[in-house]
Scaffold this motif. Structure first.
Motif, PDB file in Angstrom:
ATOM      1  N   ARG A 158       0.833  -1.211   0.000  1.00 13.90           N
ATOM      2  CA  ARG A 158       0.000   0.000   0.000  1.00 13.90           C
ATOM      3  C   ARG A 158       0.869   1.263   0.000  1.00 13.90           C
ATOM      4  NH1 ARG A 158      -5.227  -1.340   0.759  1.00 13.90           N
ATOM      5  NH2 ARG A 158      -5.632  -3.396   1.687  1.00 13.90           N
ATOM      6  N   ALA A 159       1.913   1.257   0.811  1.00 14.67           N
ATOM      7  CA  ALA A 159       2.802   2.422   0.850  1.00 14.67           C
ATOM      8  C   ALA A 159       3.508   2.605  -0.487  1.00 14.67           C
ATOM      9  CB  ALA A 159       3.813   2.265   1.975  1.00 14.67           C
ATOM     10  N   LEU A 160       3.960   1.516  -1.072  1.00 16.69           N
ATOM     11  CA  LEU A 160       4.616   1.581  -2.374  1.00 16.69           C
ATOM     12  C   LEU A 160       3.673   2.114  -3.442  1.00 16.69           C
ATOM     13  CD1 LEU A 160       6.732   0.906  -4.568  1.00 16.69           C
ATOM     14  CD2 LEU A 160       5.851  -1.446  -4.531  1.00 16.69           C
ATOM     15  N   GLY A 161       2.467   1.568  -3.503  1.00 18.59           N
ATOM     16  CA  GLY A 161       1.518   1.997  -4.524  1.00 18.59           C
ATOM     17  C   GLY A 161       1.172   3.469  -4.420  1.00 18.59           C
ATOM     18  N   ARG A 162       0.955   3.922  -3.197  1.00 14.07           N
ATOM     19  CA  ARG A 162       0.615   5.330  -2.987  1.00 14.07           C
ATOM     20  C   ARG A 162       1.750   6.240  -3.447  1.00 14.07           C
ATOM     21  NH1 ARG A 162       0.108   4.932   1.956  1.00 14.07           N
ATOM     22  NH2 ARG A 162       2.144   5.736   2.609  1.00 14.07           N
ATOM     23  N   TRP A 178       9.507  18.655 -24.015  1.00 15.83           N
ATOM     24  CA  TRP A 178      10.320  17.631 -23.381  1.00 15.83           C
ATOM     25  C   TRP A 178      10.524  16.469 -24.356  1.00 15.83           C
ATOM     26  CZ3 TRP A 178       9.051  16.120 -17.634  1.00 15.83           C
ATOM     27  CH2 TRP A 178       9.278  17.225 -16.801  1.00 15.83           C
ATOM     28  N   THR A 179      11.689  15.850 -24.289  1.00 13.70           N
ATOM     29  CA  THR A 179      11.865  14.607 -25.037  1.00 13.70           C
ATOM     30  C   THR A 179      11.341  13.439 -24.201  1.00 13.70           C
ATOM     31  OG1 THR A 179      14.054  14.114 -24.136  1.00 13.70           O
ATOM     32  CG2 THR A 179      13.951  15.538 -26.107  1.00 13.70           C
ATOM     33  N   GLU A 180      11.158  12.307 -24.859  1.00 13.27           N
ATOM     34  CA  GLU A 180      10.763  11.099 -24.128  1.00 13.27           C
ATOM     35  C   GLU A 180      11.824  10.729 -23.092  1.00 13.27           C
ATOM     36  OE1 GLU A 180       8.279   9.139 -27.879  1.00 13.27           O
ATOM     37  OE2 GLU A 180      10.305   8.434 -27.408  1.00 13.27           O
ATOM     38  N   TYR A 181      13.080  10.946 -23.421  1.00 14.79           N
ATOM     39  CA  TYR A 181      14.138  10.712 -22.441  1.00 14.79           C
ATOM     40  C   TYR A 181      13.956  11.580 -21.198  1.00 14.79           C
ATOM     41  CZ  TYR A 181      17.189   8.001 -25.610  1.00 14.79           C
ATOM     42  OH  TYR A 181      17.726   7.043 -26.427  1.00 14.79           O
ATOM     43  N   GLN A 182      13.620  12.849 -21.408  1.00 11.43           N
ATOM     44  CA  GLN A 182      13.418  13.743 -20.269  1.00 11.43           C
ATOM     45  C   GLN A 182      12.241  13.294 -19.415  1.00 11.43           C
ATOM     46  OE1 GLN A 182      13.583  17.443 -22.850  1.00 11.43           O
ATOM     47  NE2 GLN A 182      14.412  18.291 -20.954  1.00 11.43           N
ATOM     48  N   LEU A 183      11.170  12.869 -20.072  1.00 11.30           N
ATOM     49  CA  LEU A 183       9.994  12.416 -19.340  1.00 11.30           C
ATOM     50  C   LEU A 183      10.325  11.166 -18.522  1.00 11.30           C
ATOM     51  CD1 LEU A 183       6.979  12.735 -18.742  1.00 11.30           C
ATOM     52  CD2 LEU A 183       6.508  11.352 -20.781  1.00 11.30           C
ATOM     53  N   ALA A 184      10.974  10.197 -19.171  1.00 11.60           N
ATOM     54  CA  ALA A 184      11.345   8.977 -18.462  1.00 11.60           C
ATOM     55  C   ALA A 184      12.352   9.270 -17.350  1.00 11.60           C
ATOM     56  CB  ALA A 184      11.927   7.961 -19.443  1.00 11.60           C
ATOM     57  N   GLY A 185      13.304  10.163 -17.621  1.00  8.41           N
ATOM     58  CA  GLY A 185      14.295  10.514 -16.607  1.00  8.41           C
ATOM     59  C   GLY A 185      13.665  11.175 -15.393  1.00  8.41           C
ATOM     60  N   ALA A 186      12.689  12.049 -15.644  1.00  9.00           N
ATOM     61  CA  ALA A 186      11.983  12.688 -14.532  1.00  9.00           C
ATOM     62  C   ALA A 186      11.214  11.652 -13.722  1.00  9.00           C
ATOM     63  CB  ALA A 186      11.045  13.767 -15.064  1.00  9.00           C
ATOM     64  N   GLY A 187      10.641  10.668 -14.438  1.00 10.68           N
ATOM     65  CA  GLY A 187       9.926   9.607 -13.743  1.00 10.68           C
ATOM     66  C   GLY A 187      10.846   8.783 -12.863  1.00 10.68           C
ATOM     67  N   ALA A 188      12.012   8.385 -13.402  1.00  5.32           N
ATOM     68  CA  ALA A 188      12.979   7.613 -12.619  1.00  5.32           C
ATOM     69  C   ALA A 188      13.466   8.417 -11.413  1.00  5.32           C
ATOM     70  CB  ALA A 188      14.152   7.206 -13.504  1.00  5.32           C
ATOM     71  N   HIS A 189      13.699   9.707 -11.623  1.00  3.52           N
ATOM     72  CA  HIS A 189      14.157  10.568 -10.533  1.00  3.52           C
ATOM     73  C   HIS A 189      13.116  10.643  -9.425  1.00  3.52           C
ATOM     74  CE1 HIS A 189      14.795  14.638  -8.649  1.00  3.52           C
ATOM     75  NE2 HIS A 189      15.995  14.111  -8.542  1.00  3.52           N
ATOM     76  N   TRP A 198      13.220   7.278  -7.522  1.00  4.46           N
ATOM     77  CA  TRP A 198      14.403   7.111  -6.678  1.00  4.46           C
ATOM     78  C   TRP A 198      14.351   8.005  -5.446  1.00  4.46           C
ATOM     79  CZ3 TRP A 198      17.254   3.130  -6.443  1.00  4.46           C
ATOM     80  CH2 TRP A 198      17.682   2.423  -7.582  1.00  4.46           C
ATOM     81  N   ARG A 199      13.811   9.222  -5.594  1.00  6.59           N
ATOM     82  CA  ARG A 199      13.712  10.127  -4.429  1.00  6.59           C
ATOM     83  C   ARG A 199      12.844   9.530  -3.336  1.00  6.59           C
ATOM     84  NH1 ARG A 199      11.132  14.295  -4.400  1.00  6.59           N
ATOM     85  NH2 ARG A 199      10.203  14.457  -6.469  1.00  6.59           N
ATOM     86  N   ARG A 200      11.968   8.625  -3.710  1.00  7.10           N
ATOM     87  CA  ARG A 200      11.079   7.974  -2.745  1.00  7.10           C
ATOM     88  C   ARG A 200      11.593   6.592  -2.335  1.00  7.10           C
ATOM     89  NH1 ARG A 200       8.203  11.451  -5.904  1.00  7.10           N
ATOM     90  NH2 ARG A 200       6.398  12.510  -4.942  1.00  7.10           N
ATOM     91  N   GLY A 201      12.821   6.286  -2.725  1.00  6.39           N
ATOM     92  CA  GLY A 201      13.381   4.987  -2.376  1.00  6.39           C
ATOM     93  C   GLY A 201      12.782   3.841  -3.148  1.00  6.39           C
ATOM     94  N   ILE A 202      12.342   4.107  -4.369  1.00  9.80           N
ATOM     95  CA  ILE A 202      11.685   3.102  -5.207  1.00  9.80           C
ATOM     96  C   ILE A 202      12.557   2.840  -6.432  1.00  9.80           C
ATOM     97  CG2 ILE A 202       9.619   2.567  -6.560  1.00  9.80           C
ATOM     98  CD1 ILE A 202       8.095   4.574  -4.794  1.00  9.80           C
ATOM     99  N   HIS A 203      12.774   1.576  -6.743  1.00  7.62           N
ATOM    100  CA  HIS A 203      13.571   1.217  -7.920  1.00  7.62           C
ATOM    101  C   HIS A 203      12.734   1.374  -9.186  1.00  7.62           C
ATOM    102  CE1 HIS A 203      15.782  -1.856  -5.109  1.00  7.62           C
ATOM    103  NE2 HIS A 203      16.036  -0.599  -4.795  1.00  7.62           N
ATOM    104  N   ALA A 206       7.350  -0.123 -10.682  1.00  8.12           N
ATOM    105  CA  ALA A 206       8.103   0.486  -9.588  1.00  8.12           C
ATOM    106  C   ALA A 206       8.279  -0.533  -8.468  1.00  8.12           C
ATOM    107  CB  ALA A 206       7.360   1.719  -9.081  1.00  8.12           C
ATOM    108  N   ARG A 207       9.525  -0.826  -8.106  1.00  6.07           N
ATOM    109  CA  ARG A 207       9.807  -1.916  -7.161  1.00  6.07           C
ATOM    110  C   ARG A 207      10.396  -1.387  -5.860  1.00  6.07           C
ATOM    111  NH1 ARG A 207      13.907  -6.128  -9.421  1.00  6.07           N
ATOM    112  NH2 ARG A 207      15.452  -4.572  -8.767  1.00  6.07           N
TER     113      ARG A 207
END
Length: 367
Positions: free
Chosen positions: A150-154, A171-182, A185-190, A225-226
């Motif tokens: 539940r915490a992960l999903g939220r 934005w490029t698709e790379y920028q969008l994906a990079g922002a998503g990964a960032h 990661w800021r939330r401790g999610i792989h 997101a893991r």
């Protein structure tokens, strides 16, 4: 991982319960040991520990060996201190071999198991596969696992919303994906998977690995997101202008499939419900253009729904379906509870519409 004392006690109790399940399996099969190599099984038995370093690999830097008397983390001396201090709760001992002498690990296993049967999730050298009953047991998540999920999903949903609200057409698709990964990661999610497609590529590919192209008038962002070994899977769209009208028809398709998720039914029944729904909206061909998803948990897709998937559905299982038309799909991660499906990746701040009594995500329209 840093955890509060109460959370650590919960993990220790969870580990003991899972070791009991494995030892019951040993008793029923007559095997001497169970050897768990995969990142997925490692996370399961350690109550959320991670053996992942290379995140695209199926196996990690450590294994778990369980006998009737021992529960041992098998690793090398490079990883030992970090695993002991940051990943593994009480309940395990450790065996670390020099990194250049992998044969010592095999010799250690042989010393514990002898010539008897060894079961493994990824069997090698005469080992035998895990019984199907044990594989199915992993799909039913316990209370502590559900709390982590539940915490992960939220938080995964919050990360998705945060990124798409700031996205811009140039934005490029790379920028969008990079922002998503960032944001993950800021939330401790792989960010185990991040897909992004803009206006041109969106209708062309179901799995659009991001490129340098600008996203233009609309874009899709997909997360697998893991964290703690569990996967939150979700898809969202942003449109710089009006969203396509087809989303209403796709929501109806999804609603039919979700209504078939009930304890006692089979996963194939959900597939057939999707089949009927696509035909009802005159899009029968869409069923064969992309899989519909299925059971999730310690893999992004533990079992994908097919016409013959006889796996029975149980309370405590998690699901991620992704019905789609060309250029549009819908996806969230749900937990099957006593009251039905609970959307783990629901963000109350994201635009939504009620579909058969369930809040489903709309495209974010930016004008």
């Amino acid at each position: 991982m840093s955890v509060a004392p109460d959370a650590l006690a919960i993990r220790v109790a969870e580990v003991q319960a899972k070791l009991a399940v494995l030892r019951e399996c040993l008793g029923k099969t007559g095997a001497a040991a169970i050897r768990l190599r995969g990142i997925d099984w490692f996370a399961w038995v350690t109550a959320g520990g991670s053996s992942a370093v290379l995140h695209c690999a199926e196996t990690g830097v450590a294994e778990v060996l369980v006998t009737q008397d021992e529960a041992v983390i098998l690793t090398d001396e490079i990883e030992l201190a970090r695993l002991r201090e940051e990943e593994i709760p009480a309940g395990f001992s450790f065996h670390a071999s020099p990194w250049a002498q992998v044969e010592l690990r095999e010799r250690y296993v042989l010393g514990l198991a002898g010539d008897a049967i060894v079961l493994s999730d990824r069997p090698h050298n005469g080992e035998q596969p895990l019984p199907n009953a044990l594989r199915l047991r992993r799909l039913v998540l316990g209370e502590a696992e559900q709390m982590r999920y539940r915490a992960l999903g939220r938080e995964a949903a919050e990360a998705m919303s945060e990124v798409l609200r700031t996205a811009r057409p140039d934005w490029t698709e790379y920028q969008l994906a990079g922002a998503g990964a960032h944001a993950l990661w800021r939330r401790g999610i792989h960010p185990a998977l991040v897909l992004a497609a803009g206006e041109r590529r969106l209708p062309l590919y179901h799995h659009p690995v991001p490129t340098h192209e600008p996203i233009g008038k609309r874009a899709m962002l997909v997360f697998c997101a893991r964290r703690h070994g569990l996967y939150a899977n979700l898809t969202r769209f942003v449109s710089f202008g009006a969203a396509p009208e087809e989303q209403a028809a796709l929501m109806e398709v999804e609603a039919t499939g979700l209504s078939a998720v009930e304890p006692g039914k089979s996963l194939s029944a959900v597939y057939h419900a999707f089949d009927a729904a696509y035909k009802h909206v005159d899009r029968a061909e869409a069923l064969n253009e992309h899989h519909q998803g299925g059971i999730t948990g310690y893999l992004a897709r533990e079992i994908v729904a097919t016409p013959s998937t006889a796996t029975g559905l149980e309370t405590g299982m998690a699901f991620a379906f992704n019905p789609s038309f060309a250029g549009i799909k819908i996806e969230d991660t749900f937990l099957l509870g006593p009251q039905g499906l609970d959307n783990l990746t629901y963000d109350p701040q994201w635009p939504a519409s009620s579909v058969h009594g369930r809040q489903r995500p709309l495209w974010l329209e930016v004008t």
